[in-house]
Design a protein around this motif. Structure first.
Motif, short mmCIF file in Angstrom:
data_model
loop_
_atom_site.label_atom_id
_atom_site.label_comp_id
_atom_site.label_asym_id
_atom_site.label_seq_id
_atom_site.Cartn_x
_atom_site.Cartn_y
_atom_site.Cartn_z
N GLY A 1 0.62 13.23 0.82
CA GLY A 1 0.97 12.37 -0.31
C GLY A 1 1.80 11.17 0.11
O GLY A 1 1.56 10.04 -0.35
N PHE A 2 2.77 11.39 0.98
CA PHE A 2 3.64 10.31 1.45
C PHE A 2 2.83 9.28 2.24
O PHE A 2 2.98 8.08 2.06
CB PHE A 2 4.76 10.91 2.30
N GLN B 1 0.79 7.14 -0.04
CA GLN B 1 1.59 6.08 -0.66
C GLN B 1 1.78 4.91 0.31
O GLN B 1 1.75 3.75 -0.10
CB GLN B 1 2.94 6.62 -1.14
N LYS C 1 -1.40 2.95 0.29
CA LYS C 1 -1.50 2.15 -0.94
C LYS C 1 -0.59 0.92 -0.86
O LYS C 1 -0.97 -0.17 -1.28
CB LYS C 1 -1.12 2.99 -2.16
N HIS C 2 0.61 1.11 -0.34
CA HIS C 2 1.53 -0.02 -0.21
C HIS C 2 0.95 -1.07 0.73
O HIS C 2 1.02 -2.26 0.47
CB HIS C 2 2.90 0.45 0.29
N TRP D 1 11.99 10.06 3.97
CA TRP D 1 11.98 10.84 2.74
C TRP D 1 12.63 12.18 3.04
O TRP D 1 12.15 12.94 3.90
CB TRP D 1 10.55 11.02 2.27
N THR E 1 2.73 8.59 9.69
CA THR E 1 3.71 9.42 9.00
C THR E 1 3.96 10.64 9.86
O THR E 1 3.02 11.31 10.30
CB THR E 1 3.18 9.87 7.62
#
Length: 175
Positions: free
Chosen positions: A17-18, A21, A24-25, A37, A113
């Motif tokens: 999920g991270f 994101q 998407k950014h 996070w 990530t």
């Protein structure tokens, strides 16, 4: 300090999920702002962005002491490239003038990530996600790719994050 565990499946889902994101950014803004996070055992997670791309290790350690996270993840963007200038020429240049991999036209750009978490048995969990950014005349294409599952275990920053988890040992400084 008690161990706060996270399961492998939970860490995988959080990292996916991270990372999504971050992708998407990138798609919306053409870059990824690096972020940490901190995932607690219960309660809300804490996101710390680093708009200048610099990780403040003391701030990170203080947040970890306060938040007592079950997992810590880092998302960001990296550039890989070859800088080929003769060593003698490089010696003559001020450090700020030496070409950087991110400035090379043939560079490879990656959204990545990395995450670490404390398992219920006290051991560590590691997770990594990576997406290659291919810039073309038609725009940027994001191509996910796999990483060696053991490669992230040897990353010094992942080891540093792992040392911040409750129940972890403080990392010794290298000499």
């Amino acid at each position: 300090m008690a161990d706060i565990p996270v399961t492998a499946q939970q860490l995988e889902e959080i990292a996916t999920g991270f990372h999504g994101q971050a992708e998407k950014h990138f798609a919306a803004n053409g870059r990824v702002i690096p972020a940490l996070w901190f995932i607690p055992d219960t309660g809300p997670a804490r996101l710390v962005t680093m708009p200048n791309g610099v990780v403040d290790r003391e701030q990170t350690a203080q947040i970890a002491r306060t938040e007592q996270p079950a997992a810590i993840l880092l998302a960001g963007e990296s550039w890989l490239g070859s800088v080929t200038i003769p060593a003698e020429a490089a010696k003559q240049l001020p450090l700020g003038d030496i070409p950087r991999p991110s400035e090379q036209p043939e560079r490879r750009e990656v959204i990545s990530t990395f995450g670490v978490g404390r398992r219920p048995d006290g051991g560590l969990l590691h997770v990594a996600r990576a997406t290659l950014v291919l810039r073309t005349v038609f725009g940027a294409q994001l191509v996910p790719f796999g990483l060696d599952p053991d490669a992230e275990r040897e990353d010094d920053y992942a080891a540093s994050l792992a040392s911040l988890l409750p129940g972890g040992k403080k990392q010794r400084r290298r000499r």
